[in-house]
Design a protein around this motif. Sequence first.
Motif, PDB file in Angstrom:
ATOM      1  N   ALA A  63       2.388  24.795  -0.619  1.00 15.76           N
ATOM      2  CA  ALA A  63       1.754  24.430   0.640  1.00 15.76           C
ATOM      3  C   ALA A  63       1.524  22.923   0.632  1.00 15.76           C
ATOM      4  CB  ALA A  63       0.428  25.165   0.799  1.00 15.76           C
ATOM      5  N   LYS A  64       1.662  22.300   1.784  1.00 14.86           N
ATOM      6  CA  LYS A  64       1.561  20.835   1.858  1.00 14.86           C
ATOM      7  C   LYS A  64       0.183  20.407   2.345  1.00 14.86           C
ATOM      8  CE  LYS A  64       3.600  18.308   5.152  1.00 14.86           C
ATOM      9  NZ  LYS A  64       4.634  17.593   5.937  1.00 14.86           N
ATOM     10  N   ILE A  65      -0.342  19.361   1.701  1.00 19.93           N
ATOM     11  CA  ILE A  65      -1.529  18.667   2.192  1.00 19.93           C
ATOM     12  C   ILE A  65      -1.093  17.271   2.600  1.00 19.93           C
ATOM     13  CG2 ILE A  65      -3.786  17.710   1.612  1.00 19.93           C
ATOM     14  CD1 ILE A  65      -4.154  19.935  -0.417  1.00 19.93           C
ATOM     15  N   GLU A  66      -1.249  16.939   3.878  1.00 20.57           N
ATOM     16  CA  GLU A  66      -0.909  15.588   4.339  1.00 20.57           C
ATOM     17  C   GLU A  66      -2.155  14.721   4.241  1.00 20.57           C
ATOM     18  OE1 GLU A  66       0.122  13.525   8.539  1.00 20.57           O
ATOM     19  OE2 GLU A  66       1.570  15.065   7.902  1.00 20.57           O
ATOM     20  N   CYS A  97      -1.203  20.784  -7.994  1.00 21.63           N
ATOM     21  CA  CYS A  97      -1.378  21.934  -8.875  1.00 21.63           C
ATOM     22  C   CYS A  97      -0.338  22.967  -8.449  1.00 21.63           C
ATOM     23  CB  CYS A  97      -2.798  22.497  -8.762  1.00 21.63           C
ATOM     24  SG  CYS A  97      -3.174  23.269  -7.177  1.00 21.63           S
ATOM     25  N   PRO A  98      -0.144  24.024  -9.226  1.00 18.63           N
ATOM     26  CA  PRO A  98       0.824  25.037  -8.796  1.00 18.63           C
ATOM     27  C   PRO A  98       0.523  25.542  -7.391  1.00 18.63           C
ATOM     28  CG  PRO A  98       0.160  25.436 -11.067  1.00 18.63           C
ATOM     29  CD  PRO A  98      -0.723  24.323 -10.555  1.00 18.63           C
ATOM     30  N   GLY A  99       1.487  25.362  -6.502  1.00 15.76           N
ATOM     31  CA  GLY A  99       1.328  25.836  -5.129  1.00 15.76           C
ATOM     32  C   GLY A  99       0.888  24.801  -4.130  1.00 15.76           C
ATOM     33  N   LEU A 100       0.543  23.584  -4.577  1.00 16.90           N
ATOM     34  CA  LEU A 100       0.062  22.550  -3.661  1.00 16.90           C
ATOM     35  C   LEU A 100       0.721  21.206  -3.935  1.00 16.90           C
ATOM     36  CD1 LEU A 100      -3.827  23.023  -3.333  1.00 16.90           C
ATOM     37  CD2 LEU A 100      -2.072  23.514  -1.627  1.00 16.90           C
ATOM     38  N   VAL A 101       1.186  20.565  -2.874  1.00 15.29           N
ATOM     39  CA  VAL A 101       1.760  19.227  -2.975  1.00 15.29           C
ATOM     40  C   VAL A 101       1.084  18.339  -1.939  1.00 15.29           C
ATOM     41  CG1 VAL A 101       3.663  19.837  -1.414  1.00 15.29           C
ATOM     42  CG2 VAL A 101       3.887  17.856  -2.933  1.00 15.29           C
ATOM     43  N   VAL A 102       0.730  17.102  -2.342  1.00 11.59           N
ATOM     44  CA  VAL A 102       0.081  16.136  -1.453  1.00 11.59           C
ATOM     45  C   VAL A 102       1.112  15.101  -1.045  1.00 11.59           C
ATOM     46  CG1 VAL A 102      -1.785  14.465  -1.182  1.00 11.59           C
ATOM     47  CG2 VAL A 102      -2.119  16.488  -2.625  1.00 11.59           C
ATOM     48  N   VAL A 103       1.201  14.848   0.270  1.00 10.37           N
ATOM     49  CA  VAL A 103       2.222  13.944   0.797  1.00 10.37           C
ATOM     50  C   VAL A 103       1.587  12.992   1.808  1.00 10.37           C
ATOM     51  CG1 VAL A 103       4.452  13.790   1.973  1.00 10.37           C
ATOM     52  CG2 VAL A 103       3.925  15.796   0.554  1.00 10.37           C
ATOM     53  N   PRO A 104       1.776  11.669   1.655  1.00  8.74           N
ATOM     54  CA  PRO A 104       1.281  10.746   2.687  1.00  8.74           C
ATOM     55  C   PRO A 104       2.098  10.903   3.966  1.00  8.74           C
ATOM     56  CG  PRO A 104       2.563   9.547   1.039  1.00  8.74           C
ATOM     57  CD  PRO A 104       2.417  10.956   0.529  1.00  8.74           C
ATOM     58  N   SER A 105       1.514  10.538   5.097  1.00  5.11           N
ATOM     59  CA  SER A 105       2.131  10.805   6.397  1.00  5.11           C
ATOM     60  C   SER A 105       3.446  10.072   6.605  1.00  5.11           C
ATOM     61  CB  SER A 105       1.145  10.434   7.516  1.00  5.11           C
ATOM     62  OG  SER A 105       0.828   9.048   7.470  1.00  5.11           O
ATOM     63  N   TYR A 151       0.823  -1.202   0.000  1.00  7.42           N
ATOM     64  CA  TYR A 151       0.000   0.000   0.000  1.00  7.42           C
ATOM     65  C   TYR A 151       0.860   1.256   0.000  1.00  7.42           C
ATOM     66  CZ  TYR A 151      -4.295   2.572   1.169  1.00  7.42           C
ATOM     67  OH  TYR A 151      -5.383   3.403   1.161  1.00  7.42           O
ATOM     68  N   LYS A 152       1.855   1.275   0.877  1.00  8.72           N
ATOM     69  CA  LYS A 152       2.701   2.459   0.980  1.00  8.72           C
ATOM     70  C   LYS A 152       3.573   2.642  -0.261  1.00  8.72           C
ATOM     71  CE  LYS A 152       2.936   2.758   6.019  1.00  8.72           C
ATOM     72  NZ  LYS A 152       3.807   2.778   7.211  1.00  8.72           N
ATOM     73  N   ALA A 153       3.992   1.532  -0.861  1.00 11.13           N
ATOM     74  CA  ALA A 153       4.829   1.623  -2.061  1.00 11.13           C
ATOM     75  C   ALA A 153       4.075   2.248  -3.221  1.00 11.13           C
ATOM     76  CB  ALA A 153       5.335   0.238  -2.454  1.00 11.13           C
ATOM     77  N   HIS A 154       2.749   2.197  -3.167  1.00  9.98           N
ATOM     78  CA  HIS A 154       1.947   2.696  -4.288  1.00  9.98           C
ATOM     79  C   HIS A 154       1.774   4.215  -4.264  1.00  9.98           C
ATOM     80  CE1 HIS A 154      -1.027   2.527  -7.478  1.00  9.98           C
ATOM     81  NE2 HIS A 154      -1.882   3.219  -6.735  1.00  9.98           N
ATOM     82  N   TYR A 155       1.985   4.847  -3.100  1.00  9.81           N
ATOM     83  CA  TYR A 155       1.714   6.272  -2.970  1.00  9.81           C
ATOM     84  C   TYR A 155       2.976   7.047  -2.650  1.00  9.81           C
ATOM     85  CZ  TYR A 155      -3.160   4.893  -2.906  1.00  9.81           C
ATOM     86  OH  TYR A 155      -4.374   4.370  -3.255  1.00  9.81           O
ATOM     87  N   GLY A 156       3.187   8.119  -3.365  1.00  2.00           N
ATOM     88  CA  GLY A 156       4.317   9.006  -3.113  1.00  2.00           C
ATOM     89  C   GLY A 156       3.846  10.452  -3.119  1.00  2.00           C
ATOM     90  N   ARG A 157       4.778  11.358  -3.257  1.00  2.00           N
ATOM     91  CA  ARG A 157       4.459  12.778  -3.333  1.00  2.00           C
ATOM     92  C   ARG A 157       3.711  13.079  -4.626  1.00  2.00           C
ATOM     93  NH1 ARG A 157       9.249  16.705  -4.673  1.00  2.00           N
ATOM     94  NH2 ARG A 157       8.114  17.238  -6.571  1.00  2.00           N
ATOM     95  N   ARG A 206     -11.283  13.857   9.766  1.00  2.00           N
ATOM     96  CA  ARG A 206      -9.941  13.518  10.278  1.00  2.00           C
ATOM     97  C   ARG A 206      -8.869  14.253   9.476  1.00  2.00           C
ATOM     98  NH1 ARG A 206     -11.965   8.142  10.777  1.00  2.00           N
ATOM     99  NH2 ARG A 206     -10.924   7.497   8.848  1.00  2.00           N
ATOM    100  N   ASN A 207      -9.053  14.314   8.153  1.00  2.00           N
ATOM    101  CA  ASN A 207      -8.058  14.980   7.316  1.00  2.00           C
ATOM    102  C   ASN A 207      -8.040  16.487   7.549  1.00  2.00           C
ATOM    103  OD1 ASN A 207      -7.033  12.670   6.053  1.00  2.00           O
ATOM    104  ND2 ASN A 207      -8.671  12.668   4.537  1.00  2.00           N
ATOM    105  N   PHE A 208      -9.192  17.097   7.813  1.00  2.00           N
ATOM    106  CA  PHE A 208      -9.235  18.526   8.128  1.00  2.00           C
ATOM    107  C   PHE A 208      -8.439  18.806   9.400  1.00  2.00           C
ATOM    108  CE2 PHE A 208     -13.733  18.630   6.088  1.00  2.00           C
ATOM    109  CZ  PHE A 208     -13.174  18.587   4.820  1.00  2.00           C
TER     110      PHE A 208
END
Length: 377
Positions: A207-210, A188-196, A178-184, A285-287
């Motif tokens: 800006a980071k979204i965890e 969009c410009p200005g936003l990056v999603v990162v798993p915990s 599961y973890k191997a499947h998800y990365g950074r 929870r994500n908020f």
Amino acid sequence: MTNRQLWEVYLEIDAQYLEGIDLYLRRLGALGVSVEDPSDAIALLQDPIDGESGANRDVSIFFDPAYLEGLQSSGRVRAWFAFEDGEVAILKEARSIFDFDFEGEEDEMEMQIDEATLFERFYPQAGGQAIVEERHSLAEADDIISKQVRNYLGFFDAVPDYFFEAKVIAECDYLEAYKAHYGRIDLCPGLVVVPSWLDFEPDCSQAKIELDPESAFGTGMHATTALCAGLISDLTQSSSTQIRRALDLGTGSGILAIAMDRLLAATAEIEACDIDANAIRVAQRNFEKNHCRVITSRVASLEEEGGAYDLIVANLISDLHLYFAERYRKRLSATGKLILSGVISERACEVRAAIEAEGFICREQRERDNWVAFLFE
């Protein structure tokens, strides 16, 4: 590491069905779902990112090397369900959606259910029955899920060729896969999603979204999520756009509401709703995890929302956009903006025409990986 076990469902299926089957397996109670989409692999291999050529990029962190070697039109899906004391946990309400029989020969099967009833099952009124978890033996679970998959596919077209198998695995195997499947993910410009589980801090331009993938749609990997986020980002660059109240309709994981929290002015009031009570729990929870401003979240549909919004973002399926077309107009302020996605290219003209028939003007239409997003006003 715990000795806990999980029940793993594995599918090989034509890529066009990946998104829908991913969402549906989550609604059936999957703790997690990983999808290997050939179009994603091809994009990583071909497209430059931050000036880096794809030719020399190591994409094995995202895809099984054996899968890359035999890359074709089919994708791979793995879903993991809770397994305890020899029984598999499946959610009752979702299972009832495609619980019907086919009639006729293999190549000319007809569903013994009408489309209106099925639509009502898939999109029940908010505030309905509580989520009920049923437990089944391995044989029963195999029969239930394989039938659900077959009926889901048969609803949209003649049942395509696909491969299905299920087995019990150790939880440690699931976690690593599961973890191997998800990365950074650069959303969009200005936003990056990162798993915990990734230690990553963006530079001052982002800006980071965890966000950890859970049993609600929206990890940032899908084209529709990125398209919506990109349109939100562009709106914030316009000095003429005043957004005091915004709604994320069908919030899922809450990712687009969090994107609005990061991108909109601090004074903007943000709301999120979904008819799935589990999605609202995940979103809340994500908020909290992302230290968002107070985002009002509730189990509701558009009909139950009150007042006018300056922005509505709805990443839903085409049929729901057709259903909500008139309601979108009633819920927007006179200068309100409407961002829609979840529309496959083949239905883009149909959806656009339905929205424009309600007096909207399409200001922008974007496409990515055969998915379309619109900005209306």
